[in-house]
Every structure is written in C-alpha cells, then in structure tokens.
Scaffold this motif. Sequence first.
Motif, mmCIF file in Angstrom:
data_model
loop_
_atom_site.group_PDB
_atom_site.id
_atom_site.type_symbol
_atom_site.label_atom_id
_atom_site.label_comp_id
_atom_site.label_asym_id
_atom_site.label_seq_id
_atom_site.Cartn_x
_atom_site.Cartn_y
_atom_site.Cartn_z
ATOM 1 N N ARG A 292 49.470 43.899 39.501
ATOM 2 C CA ARG A 292 48.934 42.457 40.850
ATOM 3 C C ARG A 292 48.040 42.415 40.690
ATOM 4 O O ARG A 292 47.679 41.471 40.967
ATOM 5 C CB ARG A 292 50.577 42.030 41.576
ATOM 6 C CG ARG A 292 51.877 42.493 40.494
ATOM 7 C CD ARG A 292 52.528 41.967 41.463
ATOM 8 N NE ARG A 292 53.549 43.021 42.236
ATOM 9 C CZ ARG A 292 54.372 44.738 42.170
ATOM 10 N NH1 ARG A 292 54.740 44.070 41.230
ATOM 11 N NH2 ARG A 292 54.407 46.175 42.804
ATOM 12 N N VAL A 293 47.690 43.053 41.837
ATOM 13 C CA VAL A 293 46.306 43.434 42.529
ATOM 14 C C VAL A 293 45.189 42.671 41.395
ATOM 15 O O VAL A 293 44.461 42.208 41.336
ATOM 16 C CB VAL A 293 45.810 44.838 43.163
ATOM 17 C CG1 VAL A 293 44.103 44.452 43.572
ATOM 18 C CG2 VAL A 293 46.804 44.793 44.264
ATOM 19 N N ASP A 294 45.332 43.931 40.382
ATOM 20 C CA ASP A 294 43.525 43.615 39.062
ATOM 21 C C ASP A 294 44.000 42.176 38.299
ATOM 22 O O ASP A 294 42.635 41.074 38.346
ATOM 23 C CB ASP A 294 44.607 44.691 38.227
ATOM 24 C CG ASP A 294 44.238 45.761 38.281
ATOM 25 O OD1 ASP A 294 42.656 45.683 39.112
ATOM 26 O OD2 ASP A 294 44.037 46.439 37.907
ATOM 27 N N VAL A 295 45.000 41.694 38.077
ATOM 28 C CA VAL A 295 45.691 39.939 37.356
ATOM 29 C C VAL A 295 45.333 39.404 38.686
ATOM 30 O O VAL A 295 45.327 37.767 38.693
ATOM 31 C CB VAL A 295 46.962 39.847 37.161
ATOM 32 C CG1 VAL A 295 47.507 38.827 36.583
ATOM 33 C CG2 VAL A 295 47.142 41.412 35.753
ATOM 34 N N PHE A 296 45.979 38.668 40.357
ATOM 35 C CA PHE A 296 45.763 38.171 40.991
ATOM 36 C C PHE A 296 44.015 37.566 41.326
ATOM 37 O O PHE A 296 43.756 36.746 41.979
ATOM 38 C CB PHE A 296 45.958 38.504 42.762
ATOM 39 C CG PHE A 296 45.979 37.402 43.037
ATOM 40 C CD1 PHE A 296 46.478 36.319 42.763
ATOM 41 C CD2 PHE A 296 45.314 37.653 44.464
ATOM 42 C CE1 PHE A 296 46.229 35.656 43.996
ATOM 43 C CE2 PHE A 296 45.376 36.503 45.349
ATOM 44 C CZ PHE A 296 46.410 34.971 44.918
ATOM 45 N N ARG A 297 43.233 38.541 40.874
ATOM 46 C CA ARG A 297 41.632 38.323 41.010
ATOM 47 C C ARG A 297 41.770 37.798 40.090
ATOM 48 O O ARG A 297 40.653 36.837 40.004
ATOM 49 C CB ARG A 297 40.930 39.595 41.682
ATOM 50 C CG ARG A 297 41.135 40.919 39.821
ATOM 51 C CD ARG A 297 40.605 41.603 39.828
ATOM 52 N NE ARG A 297 40.842 42.592 40.886
ATOM 53 C CZ ARG A 297 40.874 43.889 40.927
ATOM 54 N NH1 ARG A 297 39.544 44.540 40.909
ATOM 55 N NH2 ARG A 297 41.733 45.307 41.975
ATOM 56 N N LEU B 197 37.433 32.345 30.255
ATOM 57 C CA LEU B 197 38.064 33.586 29.901
ATOM 58 C C LEU B 197 39.329 33.770 30.395
ATOM 59 O O LEU B 197 40.516 34.432 30.277
ATOM 60 C CB LEU B 197 36.507 34.804 30.261
ATOM 61 C CG LEU B 197 37.402 36.616 31.193
ATOM 62 C CD1 LEU B 197 37.723 36.840 29.312
ATOM 63 C CD2 LEU B 197 35.711 36.815 31.183
ATOM 64 N N TRP B 198 39.195 33.476 31.397
ATOM 65 C CA TRP B 198 40.210 33.600 32.392
ATOM 66 C C TRP B 198 41.587 33.048 31.809
ATOM 67 O O TRP B 198 42.855 33.583 32.441
ATOM 68 C CB TRP B 198 40.053 32.707 33.622
ATOM 69 C CG TRP B 198 38.843 33.632 34.519
ATOM 70 C CD1 TRP B 198 38.124 32.990 34.859
ATOM 71 C CD2 TRP B 198 38.606 34.982 34.349
ATOM 72 N NE1 TRP B 198 37.003 33.679 35.426
ATOM 73 C CE2 TRP B 198 37.306 35.498 34.920
ATOM 74 C CE3 TRP B 198 39.087 36.034 34.479
ATOM 75 C CZ2 TRP B 198 36.727 36.566 34.809
ATOM 76 C CZ3 TRP B 198 38.556 37.480 34.877
ATOM 77 C CH2 TRP B 198 37.229 36.938 34.923
ATOM 78 N N ALA B 199 41.652 31.451 30.948
ATOM 79 C CA ALA B 199 42.922 31.194 30.470
ATOM 80 C C ALA B 199 43.058 32.300 29.716
ATOM 81 O O ALA B 199 44.498 31.911 29.536
ATOM 82 C CB ALA B 199 42.176 30.317 30.016
ATOM 83 N N ASP B 200 41.812 32.796 28.867
ATOM 84 C CA ASP B 200 42.881 33.676 27.504
ATOM 85 C C ASP B 200 43.849 34.961 28.481
ATOM 86 O O ASP B 200 44.343 35.479 27.856
ATOM 87 C CB ASP B 200 41.130 33.977 26.935
ATOM 88 C CG ASP B 200 40.610 33.399 26.380
ATOM 89 O OD1 ASP B 200 41.244 32.217 25.788
ATOM 90 O OD2 ASP B 200 39.552 33.337 25.546
ATOM 91 N N VAL B 201 42.786 35.570 29.232
ATOM 92 C CA VAL B 201 43.690 36.457 30.087
ATOM 93 C C VAL B 201 45.231 36.359 30.466
ATOM 94 O O VAL B 201 46.138 36.666 30.569
ATOM 95 C CB VAL B 201 42.496 36.798 31.452
ATOM 96 C CG1 VAL B 201 43.943 37.993 32.565
ATOM 97 C CG2 VAL B 201 41.318 37.150 30.777
ATOM 98 N N LEU B 202 45.214 34.873 31.022
ATOM 99 C CA LEU B 202 46.571 35.001 31.671
ATOM 100 C C LEU B 202 47.709 34.310 30.460
ATOM 101 O O LEU B 202 48.700 34.412 30.637
ATOM 102 C CB LEU B 202 46.373 33.133 32.492
ATOM 103 C CG LEU B 202 45.296 33.928 33.744
ATOM 104 C CD1 LEU B 202 45.425 32.252 34.882
ATOM 105 C CD2 LEU B 202 46.302 34.996 34.440
ATOM 106 N N ALA B 203 47.084 33.977 29.583
ATOM 107 C CA ALA B 203 47.691 33.244 28.221
ATOM 108 C C ALA B 203 48.343 34.708 26.949
ATOM 109 O O ALA B 203 49.504 35.250 27.050
ATOM 110 C CB ALA B 203 46.866 32.692 26.946
ATOM 111 N N ASN B 204 47.331 35.456 27.496
ATOM 112 C CA ASN B 204 47.692 36.694 26.860
ATOM 113 C C ASN B 204 48.564 38.115 27.575
ATOM 114 O O ASN B 204 49.493 38.202 27.131
ATOM 115 C CB ASN B 204 46.205 37.953 26.696
ATOM 116 C CG ASN B 204 46.343 39.610 25.777
ATOM 117 O OD1 ASN B 204 47.114 40.286 26.740
ATOM 118 N ND2 ASN B 204 46.414 39.220 24.980
#
Length: 248
Positions: free
Chosen positions: A68-73, A132-139
């Motif tokens: 969660r710490v990774d993803v929250f950044r 990039l962050w949109a792609d990360v969250l979608a993935n």
Amino acid sequence: MSIPRIVHQLWKDETIPARWQGAVASVKRYHKGWDHRLWTDDLMDRHVRTRHPDFYPIFAAFNRHIMRVDVFRYVLMHDFGGLYCDLDYEFVRPFDYGDAALVLSLEYDESYGDDANQVANYVFASAPGHALWADVLANLREHPPHSATPSDVCLVTGPWYLSGIFFKNRSRYTGVTLTAKPVLSPRRVHGRYERKIYANSGVTYGFHHGWGSWRERLNWPYFKRKLVKWFGRLRRASGEANDSVTLR
C-alpha cells in the motif's frame, strides 16, 4: 503541465524517527518554498477510500502494508503531482526539474555496469495525471498484486513493477527526464567522507540511504541473504590476500 512545488513523504504517524530527520531537513533545505506534506497511514487510507472508491477494495486487500505504501506514492503522483522521496532520501544540492513532466532515476543502469535498467521508486517527480501513473493504476485494477514473500514486493508493487510499466510503454510518455545512476541514485554512503564527495562531484544531487525499515526482520530468508553476503565478502578478502602473497 509542469511539476507542482509539493513534496510528499510517508510515515505511519506524524512522529518522524530521529535518524531520518536530517534527511528530511535536507529535502526541505533544497526545496525552499515547496509545500511539504507528510502522509500518515490514516491519511493514506482516507485519501484512497475517498478519492478512489472503486480502487479502495483492491488497495485495502493487499497482503502486505508496504504494498500500500508503494502504490500510494503512485496515487499521489496521479492525483497531485510534485516530488516524492522516501524519508531516508538525502539531497545534497538543489535539483533543476526544468520543464519536465516526469523525472525518474535509474537505480540500476546498464551504462554503469548493471545487468539491467531499473527505475527507482524511492524518488521521482511528476506533473499530476501523467500517463505513467494512469497506466500503473489501471494495471493494478486489472491485475491485483499478491506478495508470497517479502522479497516479492519489489516485483509486484515496487521498483521492478514500476520499471516494467515504464519501459513497456515508454514511447507513449512525454516530457520524461530519465536521470543516469550517479545523478539521483549513486551507491549507498558507506564512508564518513562519501557525502562530501557526492556534494562536490558536480553530478550527484541526492542519494538513498536504503535503511529499509519496511523489510521484515528476524526471519530465515533475511538471515540467509545476510550470511551469503558475509561469506562472499570473506571469500573475496581471502582471495585478495592470497593474490597479494603470490605476487610477492
């Protein structure tokens, strides 16, 4: 869009441990006039639950808190932009973000002898909403991660995961500054004079101490890794001593 003058850092509560306060002070020193935001675990949970209610069940179900710490950044970069750096990241002089929309650092760099290129997830900066962050969250929505062991975290949400998304789609990303290893990710500081060397190099702007507070200690895999490193050093030292004797 430009990178907003916001610094984001994370910790479980509002009390930053003493050993990291110097590093945090360096971030503030070399980002004067920037808004510094410390996100606690409670604020992190509240933000994702409120701002991303569709993603929150996935986020809350991660089987390790560090995930969660990774993803929250990444969420912070998507929602607000700015600079993110770990509490144990130290700046030695001000970095010029220029007109970049995304600044990433190579933590492992083939140009400097590493086996592969890997971007760091302990320091980066971004304009809000970068692709990039949109792609990360979608993935992450499509493939919710699971960490079978503590070592898997780097692969499922950490730097190897971020690197995979970035390099797979790099041709689509605009405004990217990808810094070489010595710029923001030189090797750890091991000697008392290395900080001065970095500060005076004209190349390095900051470095990661890599204290690894998230790692789960006192387990067999951890001790095994330490033993392998320790015996490796002993073998190298023994070999160097034998070579010295032979050459004489």
